[in-house]
Every structure is written in structure tokens, then in C-alpha cells.
Design a protein around this motif. Structure first.
Motif, PDB file in Angstrom:
ATOM      1  N   GLY A   1      46.928  10.549  -1.713  1.00  0.00           N
ATOM      2  CA  GLY A   1      46.403  10.266  -0.377  1.00  0.00           C
ATOM      3  C   GLY A   1      44.888  10.266  -0.323  1.00  0.00           C
ATOM      4  N   GLY A   2      44.251  11.228  -1.011  1.00  0.00           N
ATOM      5  CA  GLY A   2      42.799  11.352  -0.910  1.00  0.00           C
ATOM      6  C   GLY A   2      42.051  10.907  -2.159  1.00  0.00           C
TER       7      GLY A   2
ATOM      8  N   LEU B   1      49.571  13.867   2.735  1.00  0.00           N
ATOM      9  CA  LEU B   1      48.429  13.804   3.657  1.00  0.00           C
ATOM     10  C   LEU B   1      47.170  13.415   2.883  1.00  0.00           C
ATOM     11  N   GLU B   2      46.094  14.210   2.989  1.00  0.00           N
ATOM     12  CA  GLU B   2      44.824  13.835   2.358  1.00  0.00           C
ATOM     13  C   GLU B   2      44.631  14.512   1.007  1.00  0.00           C
TER      14      GLU B   2
END
Lengths: 333, 333
Positions: A263-264, A300-301
Motif C-alpha cells: 500500500g505505501g 492500508l498504508e
């Protein structure tokens, strides 16, 4: 906590609304209970496939709803299994009379709630099968599972089973293909940073400035070990070794290599990872004949990645290459 | 600094090698000097299009090389313009006898080096035109530009001009289409976190734990102002206002809305942004008829996003919808 959100309570609903609006040619969303189905669902006479699980792993699963892949997806709260209600509603919405396959990542809550929904659907005369994915070789049992976790290999199960359903295979055959892909794919991940669940507001774990977690789960669950940051190539070797040893993959195998961003992590890094992973496999006589690189099963991130290796044969290759038209995977149509 | 890299000096070459290996059906890469071209380049009789610029913005530009979009891309060092050499080499490699269009983001180094390469190519008898993109409304002049910066709107210029070239338009017509798209698109971005250039090893700027930068450049250049973190909807309104006022867009317009992730922001947040941006436009009578949401013009692992709004007409819509087959954008073929 810096996130592009409004109220943490509304993250899933607002994101789902944005997703459905941006991709209204492909999908429609229903709310309360929340689910996503193909814009043209149900498809009469076709086996339907749905998947689902906690949100926060986007584009998994709603991003894979469309021609040649999933008929529906059920997003729960962030990192939380969807309840039986929306799973049942999605099952009913996609059923075209040829039965419904549930593709479920192996987490205790997901398995239980999909089973309950399947029982309720069966009571209404819908034939339901389930395939539980468990491709993560990092740990045998984990915080939320008995047995191995289902991670990014799930995307490959969804694509290939989806192609089988799209060409007209019956429920037994589609289920068998999904089982076969799950049996032939292995994955493992690494985290360089934690992620923050919006309603929690703080990281679910911490890593020192020079530490990474080998074998991370897609909810930040512990993996095998924490080590000091190493060059990318060394990290790739740490992850790829246990994957190759598990089945084991062998010289002469043709495989699909998935480098999945958590994600990040930027694409420029994922391709550095891909380069060495393909090199290491080639050195063992394992030929990468199909590839996928990008953010497909995220946390998520979180910064990090996972590798998935799927052993291919002619049938799986043909189904992988078959046309697909979804928000997150498209080709050939 | 936690990055999935080996030696900072090798980031671009290793990433390029991984990219080319993963997408060998679409592209081939050449090294020293570095560039990427379509696997089947040159296409005889077709206007060719190349773009380029500093690396670190992936998938821009190499991810857009393929059928219906770019014929070639020239990645410089991270956040550093490519020199004239590789631009010239790529221009020669893609020239199919119908001329070559350079799509150049407005940064002083990029513009100068593309001009030099164009002069050298012209001396060899290749007809070259250039379109300089400058869609960022955040600041009039910036650290690296005279005039506005070229940012994510460049992707829309590349897609639509690429479709015009693919259908057989001549060099004048393709250039005119690219100019038209650039004239009708406006963008602005926001950063929640900085990014780290690998060979620098530390952030090029810092933001406090509760601060964001409105109007950020894609290299972390200063924008309009630093403010306290706000809810996503408020941030969207801050960014969208100056975009809409600039052309200005007006009630009755049909537009393409691009929500572009800066690299480190998860998809779940980008769709929350999309939802409100589409709502705000609708409230002003501006109809979003085409959408794109994802990481298309990034700034390494920066957290944040940009919005781009492109005014559509029937011709631009038809060219947008035309088949495209690249690593990062695919549909309809």
C-alpha cells in the motif's frame, strides 16, 4: 495520524460510494448491508463467484468485480470480517441459477461468517461451495487463524476461477480450479512500516527505524522474525526461499510471479524486488512465464511487499490470459 | 530511511530492468543511455510519441508505453531530467517516418534537454514537435519552472494524443490534440508526508505531525500554504476550488476526473477523495463522465493526492475510450 478521511466510522461507506461512482460502468454497490456486484448481475446460467473480508486491503476484493473475475464482493469494516447478512445478500444478488462459489481467505471470522451465510443461502435453494485460501507460508497458525493465512495468492485464485466461470464451467469445475490454484500458490510478505486502523488511531505494532518484519500478515500480524533492514535483494531471498521450499517448486516449473505492494511502497521499489525475484527463480531453473506487479492485496498504508509464486500449466495459463474487465485488472476485451 | 533498494546509485537501472522483464510482452528497455520503447517499435507510418523526465513518478512515463499511448519513455535519475542523449536515442528508436511528438512536463531541465534532443533529431531528418504540459494551478512559477508545473494532467495528454496517433492522425493533428488536452486540464495536489530521494537519504522537506502542504509539487516543491490537517472533504474543496476557477469550468461541462495518488496513500482513501470531488463538481452542474483513480503520477512514497479535471467533448471522450494496452492503463483490446 494523517489520513485522508472524514469520520473514522464512515471510512468504508464513503470509500465504497466513491469506488462505485468511479466505476459505475462495471459495478453497483448496495448499502446496509454493504456489498458490490457486477453492474449486470446476475448472469443467468453462469456460476457466480463472490469474495469478501475486512476492508483496508483494496483493491481486494471489490476491485476485482467484473467480467471474467468476481460477480460480487463483500467489504467488512476495516480489518474486520463481514457479517453473514451482507454475504447472504451478495450471494442472492449474484446467483444466476448455476450456483455460487465463495472464495474466503483463511481467517477464523471470515470462514465462520461465510459458512453461516452459505447455510442460509442453501436453505433458500442456492447451491453454494467454498474455497478457503491459505497461501501464506510465513507461519503455521497466527493471531486470527487455525492454519495458514490467506493473502495475495487469493487474487490469483479469483482471476483464474473467474475465467473458468466466465467460459461456462459448472460449479464443480470452477470449485476444482479454485482449489487447484490455491494448492499451487505460495506467498510471504515483509513490512517496513506498520499501518494504522482508522478507528484505532495508532499503529497496531511498531518497528524501530532500522527494523523490518519478515513474514508479516496483511493486518500487521506478527511474522517469523524482526531483523535489521537489509538491501532489497537480501530481503527478496529471505522471502522467496521459504516459498520455493514449501511446495516445493522445482527446476523446469513454469510460474506466475506476483510482486504485491502493501500500500505505501512505490512502484519504483516493487520493480527492484521483481528483478531479483525473477533472477533467483531463474537461477533455480524456475521460469517466470507470467507476471503481476502492483498493489493488489494491501494493508492500508503499510510499506512492504509480498511475493506469490503460482505453478502454472497450460490450463491455468490459458485462464490467466483470458479477458478480464475489472477496476484493478483489465486486459484483452 | 527504509527503502526496498540496493545501492542508491542503481535504483533507476534495477527498477527499469524489473519493469522491462515483468512487461516484456509490451516493452523493451535499452541501457546506457536508458530508454523504454514499445516491443514492436518503430511502427511504420505512425506518428510516434515519447515522454520522459526524472524517475520517481512511476508509472509515469514508462508504464504508459504500449498500444494506443506512448511509443517510448525516457527515465532520468530520480527527480532529475534525462540528458539529451537518451531522448535522442529514444526518438530515433520510435521514428516510423511520420514524425515524433515529445510530451514534456514543464520543468526547466526537461524542456531544455528535450529541445536539444529535438534539434539533434531534426538534423538527422526526423520531424519533431513538442508539447509542454503545465496543468498545475498551485503556483505560477516554482523552484524548477518558469510558469506552471506539468503534473498528473500529463497522463491524460499522453493517453488522448496516443489514441490520436494510433488511429492514424498526422503529426500536426496529434500535436494539436495534445495541445488541446493540455489547454483543457487543470490540476492541484496536496502532501500529507514528504518523500525521500534515495541518494539524498533524507526528506527534502518536513511537515509537522498535524500539518499538510496544499499545492505540493511532484518533487516536493513548495505549494501555496501549510495548514493543519483537515477532514478529507475540506481538503478536497481547497484543491478543487482553484482548479475549477482557473479555466474556469462551468455548469454544463462534461469532465474527466482524475484522483491521483502520490505513491504512499492507500486506495481506500483515494476513493473517499473521489466521492466528494465528484459531489462538489455535480453541485456546480459539472458532470463527471469519465474517471480515473489510482497512482499514476507519483512522488516516490509521498502520502497525498492530486486532482485533475479535464473538460471533455465528443472527440476527446472517444479518444479517451479508445483501446489502450500499457503496463499501467489497459482496456478495450
Amino acid at each position: 495520524m494523517k489520513k485522508l478521511i472524514n469520520d473514522p466510522k464512515n471510512v468504508v461507506n464513503e470509500s465504497l460510494a466513491g469506488f462505485a461512482a468511479a466505476h459505475s460502468d462495471l459495478v453497483r454497490a448496495e448499502y446496509d448491508p454493504n456489498y458490490v456486484v457486477r453492474a449486470d448481475a446476475p448472469t443467468a446460467g453462469k456460476v457466480a463467484i463472490i469474495s469478501g473480508g475486512g476492508s483496508g486491503h483494496e483493491p481486494l476484493h471489490a476491485g476485482f468485480v467484473g467480467y471474467g473475475m468476481l460477480d460480487g464482493a463483500v467489504p467488512g469494516a476495516v480489518f474486520t470480517s463481514p457479517t453473514p447478512d451482507p454475504i447472504l445478500a451478495a450471494t442472492q444478488a449474484v446467483d444466476g441459477g448455476a450456483g455460487v462459489l465463495h472464495i474466503v481467505k483463511n481467517y477464523t471470522g471470515d470462514v465462520l461468517n461465510f459458512e453461516t451465510a452459505a447455510d442460509l443461502a442453501a436453505a433458500e435453494g442456492i447451491e453454494v461451495r467454498a474455497v478457503v485460501t491459505n497461501d501464506d507460508v510465513a507461519v503455521k497458525d497466527s493471531l486470527y487463524t487455525a492454519g495458514r493465512r490467506g493473502v495475495a495468492g487469493t487474487v490469483l485464485v479469483e482471476k483464474i476461477a473467474g475465467a473458468a466461470a466466465q467460459r461456462g464451467d459448472d460449479l464443480d469445475a470452477v470449485t476444482a480450479i479454485a482449489e487447484k490454484v490455491n494448492a499451487q500458490v505460495r506467498s510471504m510478505g515483509v513490512a517496513l512500516s506498520p499501518c494504522i486502523v482508522p478507528h484505532a488511531g495508532e499503529p497496531s505494532f511498531t518497528l524501530a527505524e532500522d527494523e523490518i518484519e519478515i513474514g508479516i500478515g496483511i493486518h500487521g500480524e506478527p511474522g517469523r522474525e524482526r531483523i535489521k533492514l537489509e538491501p532489497a535483494d537480501a530481503i527478496v531471498e529471505r522471502i522467496l526461499g521459504p516459498i520455493v521450499e514449501d511446495i516445493p517448486f522445482a527446476s523446469g516449473d513454469k510460474v506466475l510471479l506476483l510482486v504485491n505492494g502493501m500500500g505505501g511502497t512505490p512502484l519504483v521499489e516493487l520493480f527492484i524486488v521483481y528483478r531479483h525475484a525473477a533472477e533467483v527463480l531463474a537461477a533455480q531453473g524456475i521460469e517466470v512465464t507470467r507476471s503481476l506487479v502492483g498493489n493488489y492485496t494491501t494493508a492500508l498504508e503499510m510499506q512492504g511487499f509480498s511475493l506469490s509464486v503460482l505453478k502454472l500449466d497450460d490450463e491455468l495459463t490459458e485462464l490467466w490470459d483470458a479477458p478480464v474487465q475489472t477496476a484493478a485488472l483489465r486486459w484483452g476485451r
